[in-house]
Write an enzyme that holds these catalytic residues in place. Structure first.
Site, PDB file in Angstrom:
ATOM      1  N   ASP A  37      20.830  25.518  40.973  1.00 55.47           N
ATOM      2  CA  ASP A  37      21.333  25.455  39.602  1.00 55.47           C
ATOM      3  C   ASP A  37      22.689  26.150  39.453  1.00 55.47           C
ATOM      4  OD1 ASP A  37      18.845  24.386  39.185  1.00 55.47           O
ATOM      5  OD2 ASP A  37      18.277  25.769  37.578  1.00 55.47           O
ATOM      6  N   HIS A 181      20.056  29.207  43.304  1.00 55.39           N
ATOM      7  CA  HIS A 181      21.375  29.060  42.673  1.00 55.39           C
ATOM      8  C   HIS A 181      22.459  29.018  43.747  1.00 55.39           C
ATOM      9  CE1 HIS A 181      18.775  30.814  39.583  1.00 55.39           C
ATOM     10  NE2 HIS A 181      19.516  30.137  38.720  1.00 55.39           N
TER      11      HIS A 181
END
Ligand code: NI
Length: 224
Positions: A37, A181
């Site tokens: 993300d 991430h």
């Protein structure tokens, strides 16, 4: 508009080799979906190199603001066979916004991703996992399915390659979806060893749509 159409056509052509890759059947294989993300970030190019080297596919939930800054990386992700989802334009907690603003966060990012990759995303992930029935309804208006996860590494808090690796390996399970991430450099640093170990354990690393085996993602529904 003409330029967009031409760009889309060119991208569709360059994307063909990835689309023509052999079909992976997760009903028979031990599949796992790694998801990243908040990018594209300054660490994304390194991550893409690692994924390519290990033949792993992933899913990226992109922030619109970042796509504006680094459209070429979004384009590369799509061209290399990874899946791309919408992670809003400015990463707000969606349930705190008015209907129009939820739509705007999702719609703007869909348009930016479409401009960069030639494809309009059909999946989104709500920032912080904050969602409710109203958010899901607004997403449905944008033809988006909600994709959550089965395991989160909290890599942004750990900030340690060894700990991130241990956490991913603990969370890994057949048909799992792991949240990480590509804005966290330690995650990218840990990835070569993570991929090697997961492969040793018999995992095939696939995109979220591949994991769903053609049963979705369907707009307005929430997954995982
Ligand atoms: Ni996020």
């Amino acid at each position: 508009m003409v330029i967009h159409a031409l760009l889309a056509a060119t991208l569709a052509l360059t994307a063909t080799p990835a689309a023509a890759a052999p079909k992976i059947d997760c009903a028979r294989l031990k599949c796992l979906a790694l998801t990243f993300d908040d990018g594209p970030s300054e660490h994304t190019a390194t991550l893409l190199k690692v994924l390519k080297k290990e033949g792993a596919k992933a899913t990226f939930f992109l922030v619109g603001k970042q796509v504006e800054r680094r459209p070429a990386l979004a384009r590369q992700q799509a061209a290399e066979g990874h899946a791309i989802g919408d992670h809003t334009y400015s990463h707000p907690s969606l349930p705190t916004l008015r209907d129009d603003d939820i739509i705007e966060e999702l719609r703007t990012t869909q348009a930016l991703i479409q401009d960069a990759t030639g494809r309009r995303p059909t999946m989104y992930r709500p920032p912080y996992g904050h969602t409710d029935e109203r958010v899901l309804r607004m997403a449905d208006q944008q033809d988006l399915a909600e994709i959550l996860w089965t395991g989160t590494t909290l890599d942004w808090k750990l900030r340690d390659a060894k700990k991130i690796k241990a956490t991913v390996l603990k969370l890994a399970k057949r048909d799992g979806v792991i949240l990480m991430h590509d804005t966290v450099p330690q995650t990218v640093k840990a990835m070569p060893e993570i991929l090697k170990e997961l492969k040793k354990q018999g995992y095939t690393l696939v995109t979220v749509p591949t994991l769903l085996r053609g049963k979705g993602p369907d707009s307005g529904l929430s997954y995982f």
